[in-house]
Structure formats: C-alpha cells, structure tokens
Design a protein around this motif. Structure first.
Motif, short mmCIF file in Angstrom:
data_model
loop_
_atom_site.label_atom_id
_atom_site.label_comp_id
_atom_site.label_asym_id
_atom_site.label_seq_id
_atom_site.Cartn_x
_atom_site.Cartn_y
_atom_site.Cartn_z
N THR A 11 37.95 18.52 0.72
CA THR A 11 37.15 19.70 1.08
C THR A 11 35.89 19.79 0.22
O THR A 11 35.02 20.59 0.49
CB THR A 11 37.96 21.00 0.87
OG1 THR A 11 38.26 21.16 -0.52
CG2 THR A 11 39.25 20.95 1.66
N ILE A 12 35.87 19.00 -0.82
CA ILE A 12 34.67 18.99 -1.66
C ILE A 12 33.69 18.00 -1.07
O ILE A 12 33.87 16.80 -1.16
CB ILE A 12 35.01 18.61 -3.11
CG1 ILE A 12 35.95 19.65 -3.71
CG2 ILE A 12 33.73 18.48 -3.92
CD1 ILE A 12 36.34 19.35 -5.12
N SER A 13 32.68 18.54 -0.43
CA SER A 13 31.75 17.63 0.22
C SER A 13 30.33 17.84 -0.28
O SER A 13 29.43 17.09 0.05
CB SER A 13 31.78 17.84 1.73
OG SER A 13 31.55 19.21 2.01
N ASP A 14 30.18 18.86 -1.08
CA ASP A 14 28.86 19.12 -1.60
C ASP A 14 28.44 17.98 -2.52
O ASP A 14 29.05 17.72 -3.55
CB ASP A 14 28.90 20.44 -2.40
CG ASP A 14 27.53 20.79 -2.98
OD1 ASP A 14 26.64 19.91 -2.93
OD2 ASP A 14 27.38 21.92 -3.45
N PRO A 15 27.40 17.28 -2.11
CA PRO A 15 26.98 16.12 -2.89
C PRO A 15 26.68 16.46 -4.35
O PRO A 15 26.93 15.66 -5.23
CB PRO A 15 25.69 15.67 -2.18
CG PRO A 15 25.77 16.26 -0.82
CD PRO A 15 26.56 17.52 -0.96
N SER A 16 26.19 17.65 -4.56
CA SER A 16 25.87 18.01 -5.94
C SER A 16 27.14 18.13 -6.77
O SER A 16 27.18 17.80 -7.94
CB SER A 16 25.09 19.32 -5.98
OG SER A 16 25.91 20.38 -5.53
N LEU A 17 28.19 18.60 -6.09
CA LEU A 17 29.46 18.68 -6.80
C LEU A 17 29.96 17.30 -7.13
O LEU A 17 30.47 17.03 -8.20
CB LEU A 17 30.50 19.41 -5.94
CG LEU A 17 30.40 20.93 -5.92
CD1 LEU A 17 31.44 21.50 -4.99
CD2 LEU A 17 30.57 21.48 -7.32
N LEU A 18 29.84 16.45 -6.14
CA LEU A 18 30.33 15.11 -6.36
C LEU A 18 29.55 14.42 -7.46
O LEU A 18 30.09 13.66 -8.23
CB LEU A 18 30.24 14.30 -5.06
CG LEU A 18 31.21 14.78 -3.99
CD1 LEU A 18 30.90 14.12 -2.67
CD2 LEU A 18 32.63 14.51 -4.42
N ALA A 19 28.28 14.74 -7.46
CA ALA A 19 27.44 14.08 -8.44
C ALA A 19 27.89 14.40 -9.86
O ALA A 19 27.72 13.60 -10.76
CB ALA A 19 25.99 14.51 -8.26
#
Length: 466
Positions: free
Chosen positions: A338-346
DNA sequence: AGCACA
C-alpha cells in the motif's frame, strides 16, 4: 584436617568448578552469595534466583580446587553455610560452567514481559493487571496475548527503574486472590524484561490498552466476542471472517517468498500486505486484502491447493484475527504494497535508515493477540523463555532490491528454488523458467502462465462465487 | 533441599 568420610549420598556429584546452592532465602542477592563463597576462591560467574522457588543459585569458581575447598570445608564444618541465618546446602553442580548468565530477559528495560501462570486468559482482566502493576508507577500501555508460554502481557512503564521495582516485587508472586475469580486458587507471575521500549497499541480493547492516549479508538470487534468463537447456523464453531488470511504452508520443499505469495494471492484481488514468519517449526504467512469478501474468495479457492505441482507447498488457510498488519514495507519476510508514494519509498533507499520505529513495531501483532502470530517473536526481539521470534523484529529494513521503487519486487525474484534440484513436473507457479525472468508485477492472473491440469494453484483459475 | 540455559 580429617578427610570427609560422609556417607555417599545418592546425589553426590563429581567435583565441578560450579557449585549448586539451594535452600537460599527468597531472592537471595548475588552479593550475599559472593560473601559466602569468596573466602574460598575467585568467583567468575553466578546465577541467582534459579528454580521454581527462585531459591537456588550457581556459583562458578575460577579454579576447581576452590570449589572443592568450599565443599570440603562445609562438609566437615560444625557450622553449616548460612545466608541470613538460613542453612544453605552446597554441592557440586552437574555442569562445569555457568552459561549465559544474563539472558535477554534479564536486561532491564521499561517494558516487562509478564507470564501469568495457571490461569485462563479470561480469568485475569486487563484491569486487574493494570491495578496490580500500577502500584509501582504509571503504566503507559498494556498488551496481552496468548502463546505457547501461556497468557502473557507486555507492560510498559516510564523507565527501567520503575519496571525493575515492579519486577522485583512481583516476580514469582501471585496476583491477590481477591482480584481473581473464585475458581482460581493461584496465579503466579513470571516476569522478565522485554526488548521493547514502546508498544504500539492500535486499539483500546479487552486485550490491549494505551493509558497515555484515551482517545485511541476502541476496536469494535476486539472488545468482546473474540474469545468466544462465532457459532454458525449449524451450531458449529465458525471462525470470524477477516480480510486477513493466515496461510500455513505444508510440505515446503521450495522457498516460498513474499513474491511468490503475492503472485498467488493477487489472483483474487489486491494484496495489501504480506508477512511471512515461522511458527511451531512451520512456515506461515499473513496475507491482507482490502476486504473480507476478497479474502473469503481467496480462501475458498486456495484452501488445500499447492503452490507447486507435486504436492509441494500446500496451503491451508484460515482467517486471521488481524485486520491490519503492521509490517515493514520491504524486507525479505514482509511487504507493504500500500506504500506507493515514491517519496516514501525513497526514504528507504540504501544507506538511509528504514522508518525509524519499524523494527519496534511488528506489533499489530502482539497487540492483537492473535494466536496465529508469534507475539513473542514480534514483540520480543529476544529469545528468552519461550520467546523465540517468529520473525526478527530487529531485522533492519533492507534496501529495496532495486533503487527504482516501482521495480522493487520485479528484480528480487531469483528465488532459491532456482538452484534447488526440482523434480520434473513441479513447476513453480510462475511459468517454468520464470526464475530467471523478472516476475510480472501487474495483476496478471498467475494461471495464465501455468500449464493447465496440474494440481498446483496456478494451474487453475480462481473460483469466484457471487 | 535436589540443577539453569538452549
């Protein structure tokens, strides 16, 4: 110096540097032991509060002769060895060294792990626990759960000092009888320290409380009824449905990775989260869907089927008590899709720490007391008394298997079964040879790639009922 | 009063 000519006792031991002392006063302090023993030699290790009554101890001397001198002395002495006026019985231990004197559970922290012995979980309410432990200071949070060791609670204090005072006062004691139901005669507390520092309580429920946050939502389903199985129309017990499935994997000849599970379970809908863990020597996984209906369809369709042909990795599915898994977004044992926010992933790219508290919070688990989860595992991060982690909460988030977030699980394929000698005909659920190909991330029906007619899950389309 | 820990 008359050599002791004592009758040969049945329990006479061969000499050892380690002495076993018993009949000690309650919770005899290490210093008292040392005072008694040090005249005979150099003490290199001790272990106190041993045995069911915590009135035994071990003392290890640097030299065998020192231990012999102490045993010999008291064997012929007219004055018995004493601590606080109590006669202490001394003999050679049947082991030759004290190992692991400090277990993780003895390492002080502000969170106590309390095992409540001799009761059913319903006998001791969270209010009772709160009452008992509040005597030592403000109790921030309580999470209770059941597991192999019995009914347990994690109790969070402000600091290690407060926790320690509670532990010292209550370990080995029984909860006062007037706080217990009539049928409970005693109820002993075994207390050690948890490795946790801050529990993640998601709901106020009959199983967990956060006293620092009165506005925490009350879990509508957790307050009651979970311990009593739902009874279906046929009168048979019926496990409550859930959007989270618990999968037990039988006959696991091949590696079952997060990606493999994702592929299999995505056939029925969006998979939100997956966690794989070890339980009772077997492998289990929790698979979270957005809703109960999807989970139900997946359960019906996959129950009893094998991930691989040949009867390998057979799935047994039930509903978990969890509704929302708290898993690390990327690890080799869990995934949060559910974590798809690229900034989060970054933020989780190599070199940067993962979400700061992620490792402390495998909690959705313990807090929700699922027996389908090794609470200790998730909770403890330490393996004392029956607390072997199911998965390692300390496991630091690994960098994604590719620096491009969207491709994370495409590139992590290369499953271990690639190299495993695989009997002919037991193709992994992706197409044969898939091991060397990137796994498809989009929701491609897995059966599309699999030869038909096999017993494996992927050999047949999911069955959608209504 | 009679042996921990994994």
């Amino acid at each position: 110096m008359s050599t002791s000519s004592q009758p040969q006792f049945r329990y006479t031991q061969t000499p050892s540097k380690v002495l076993h002392l018993r009949n000690l006063p309650w919770e005899c302090a290490e210093e008292e032991l040392v005072e008694l023993c040090k005249p005979f030699g150099k003490i290199v290790n001790t272990k106190c509060n041993v045995g069911a009554n915590r009135n035994q101890a071990f003392v290890e001397f640097a030299d065998l002769n020192q231990a012999i001198s102490m045993v010999s002395y008291y064997a012929s002495s007219s004055e018995p060895a004493q601590i606080r006026g109590k006669t202490v019985y001394i003999q050679y231990s049947n082991r030759h060294e004290i190992v692991n004197n400090k277990s993780p559970g003895d390492t002080p922290g502000n969170v106590l792990l309390v095992t409540i012995e001799g009761v059913e979980p319903n006998d001791v309410t969270i209010e009772t626990i709160h009452l008992v432990f509040s005597a030592f200071g403000f109790v921030h949070k309580i999470a209770t759960f059941e597991k192999a060791a019995g009914f347990q609670a994690l109790i969070q204090f402000t600091d290690a000092e407060t926790a320690s005072s509670a532990r010292n006062a209550l370990d080995g004691r029984s909860i006062p009888r007037y706080l217990l139901p009539d049928h409970v005669t005693s109820c002993y507390l075994r207390i050690s320290y948890s490795a946790h520092t801050d529990l993640n309580i998601k709901f106020q429920s009959h199983r967990s409380r956060d006293y620092t946050n009165p506005y925490l939502p009350v879990n509508p389903t957790a307050m009651e009824g979970l311990l009593q199985p739902v009874v279906g129309p046929d009168g048979k017990k019926q496990e409550p449905q859930s959007n989270v499935l618990l999968a037990s994997i039988e006959n696991m000849q091949y590696a079952v990775t997060v990606d493999v599970l994702h592929k299999v379970f995505s056939a029925f809908g969006t998979v939100q989260k997956i966690a794989i863990f070890e339980k009772n020597g077997g492998t289990q996984a929790l698979i979270q869907y957005p809703d109960v209906t999807t989970a139900a369809v997946a359960k019906e369709s996959l129950e009893g089927h094998c991930i691989y042909d040949g009867g390998y990795c057979k799935l047994h599915l039930s509903y978990s008590r969890h509704t929302d898994l708290n898993v690390k977004a990327y690890s080799d044992k869990s995934r949060d899709y559910t974590i798809s926010d690229p900034s989060l992933l970054a933020t989780q790219v190599p070199g940067l720490p993962a979400a700061p508290n992620a490792w402390q919070n495998p909690q959705g688990v313990p807090v929700h007391h699922g027996t389908d989860y090794s609470a200790s595992a998730a909770i403890q991060g330490q393996p004392p008394a029956g607390q072997v982690p199911a998965w390692d909460p300390n496991f630091q988030a690994r960098p994604p298997y590719g620096s491009v977030p969207g491709q994370t699980y495409q590139s992590l394929t290369a499953p271990t079964y690639v190299n495993a000698a695989r009997p002919a005909g037991s193709s992994p659920l992706s197409q044969p040879g898939a091991s060397s190909m990137p796994m498809q991330q989009q929701q491609q029906p897995p059966w599309a790639n699999v030869r038909q007619g096999g017993a494996a899950v992927l050999g047949r389309p999911p069955y959608y009922s209504r």
